[in-house]
Design a protein around this motif. Structure first.
Motif, short mmCIF file in Angstrom:
data_model
loop_
_atom_site.label_atom_id
_atom_site.label_comp_id
_atom_site.label_asym_id
_atom_site.label_seq_id
_atom_site.Cartn_x
_atom_site.Cartn_y
_atom_site.Cartn_z
N VAL A 14 8.71 35.72 12.12
CA VAL A 14 9.63 35.12 11.16
C VAL A 14 8.96 35.01 9.79
O VAL A 14 7.80 34.60 9.68
CB VAL A 14 10.12 33.72 11.62
CG1 VAL A 14 11.27 33.25 10.76
CG2 VAL A 14 10.53 33.74 13.09
N ASP A 15 9.70 35.39 8.77
CA ASP A 15 9.27 35.26 7.37
C ASP A 15 9.33 33.78 6.97
O ASP A 15 10.05 32.99 7.60
CB ASP A 15 10.24 36.11 6.53
CG ASP A 15 10.14 35.84 5.06
OD1 ASP A 15 9.10 36.16 4.47
OD2 ASP A 15 11.10 35.29 4.49
N THR A 19 13.50 32.14 4.67
CA THR A 19 13.95 32.35 6.05
C THR A 19 13.73 31.09 6.87
O THR A 19 14.67 30.52 7.42
CB THR A 19 13.23 33.55 6.70
OG1 THR A 19 13.41 34.70 5.88
CG2 THR A 19 13.77 33.82 8.09
N GLY A 177 13.85 38.15 8.53
CA GLY A 177 13.46 37.90 7.15
C GLY A 177 14.65 37.67 6.25
O GLY A 177 15.77 37.43 6.73
N ASP A 178 14.40 37.72 4.94
CA ASP A 178 15.48 37.45 3.99
C ASP A 178 15.54 38.45 2.85
O ASP A 178 16.36 38.28 1.95
CB ASP A 178 15.35 36.03 3.40
CG ASP A 178 14.15 35.91 2.47
OD1 ASP A 178 13.10 36.54 2.75
OD2 ASP A 178 14.25 35.19 1.45
N VAL A 195 18.20 40.02 9.10
CA VAL A 195 18.03 39.20 7.89
C VAL A 195 19.05 38.07 7.87
O VAL A 195 20.16 38.20 8.39
CB VAL A 195 18.16 40.00 6.56
CG1 VAL A 195 16.93 40.84 6.30
CG2 VAL A 195 19.42 40.83 6.53
N VAL A 196 18.62 36.97 7.25
CA VAL A 196 19.53 35.84 7.01
C VAL A 196 20.09 35.98 5.60
O VAL A 196 19.41 36.51 4.71
CB VAL A 196 18.77 34.50 7.16
CG1 VAL A 196 18.36 34.28 8.61
CG2 VAL A 196 17.57 34.41 6.23
N GLY A 199 18.66 33.33 1.97
CA GLY A 199 17.34 33.27 1.35
C GLY A 199 17.29 33.85 -0.05
O GLY A 199 18.25 33.76 -0.81
#
Ligand SMILES: O=C(O)COP(=O)(O)O
Ligand SMILES: [Mg+2]
Length: 229
Positions: A14-15, A19, A177-178, A195-196, A199
């Motif tokens: 996870v970033d 994120t 990540g974002d 990705v979310v 962010g």
């Protein structure tokens, strides 16, 4: 590339900025304290958000020049970087908080038995205190910061390092990540990437990115993966 869900993987990386944690308020406060020291006007938070993603040096350069790639005067930069680092170190977790679903998502992934790691472009001197202060540090078996290895994201090196650490193949690793950096790093390494949308992707929509899925939260991401171990 579209993958069948749930994805069979063994490790989740996870970033951090954008994120796991909403770090923009503390990053902006440090930047604006630095600018005040230099007798310059503050940078608006919405602009500052577009500067996040390539580590502390590049963030300070962007704040000084108002440009994504420009190089400021070297002496001014050295002075400004020291000011920024001092301010950020003192206030690294004043306002930074996990995004909704982060803790629940990490709990679900831990319960499912995935290896968990955090890979960030943030410098180690800030990463560790921030993860400790927000009580996320204990979830991760491996934490790689922007200055841990010779190269950072979008280079695939940190992800390949994590694969070696966990003794897994790149396609058995999922990065969440974002930003474009995360998408490029994952594709270059041959890993899966979610990705979310909440962010910091330089102010660009994540729908533009080459990813396996856009997930509203880490909790929702945990429902799209299965432990192949
Ligand atoms: O420190 C940065 O610039 C970004 O860090 P991230 O890789 O955790 O998003
Ligand atoms: Mg990020």
């Amino acid at each position: 590339m579209s993958a069948p869900f749930p994805l069979d993987i063994k490790a989740v990386v996870v970033d951090l900025d954008g994120t796991l944690l909403d770090t923009a308020p503390d990053l902006a406060a440090a930047a604006n304290r630095m600018l005040a020291d230099l007798g310059r006007p503050p940078v608006p938070m919405e602009v500052l958000k577009t500067y996040i993603g390539n580590g502390v040096s590049r963030l300070v350069k962007r704040v000084l020049t108002g440009d994504m790639q420009a190089e400021p005067d070297p002496e001014l930069f050295d002075h400004a970087l020291k000011l920024y680092q001092r301010h950020y170190a003192l206030h690294v977790a004043d306002a930074s908080r996990p995004f909704p679903g982060v803790r629940e998502g990490l709990e679900a992934m831990k319960a499912a038995g995935f290896n968990l790691a955090c890979i960030t472009n943030k410098a180690e001197q800030f990463t560790i205190p921030l993860l400790l202060a927000t009580h996320l540090h204990g979830y991760f078996e491996l934490i790689l910061s922007g200055d841990t290895l010779p190269r950072k994201k979008p280079d695939p090196l940190p992800l390949l390092h994590a694969c070696e650490h966990f003794r897994i193949a790149p396609q058995e690793l999922l990065l969440i990540g974002d930003s474009l950096n995360d998408a490029q790093a994952a594709r270059a390494a041959g890993c899966h990437i979610f990705v979310v949308p909440y962010g910091y992707n330089r102010g660009r929509p994540v729908a533009e990115l080459d990813v396996d899925a856009v997930v509203p939260s880490l909790l929702e991401a945990s429902k799209l993966i299965r432990n192949a171990a």
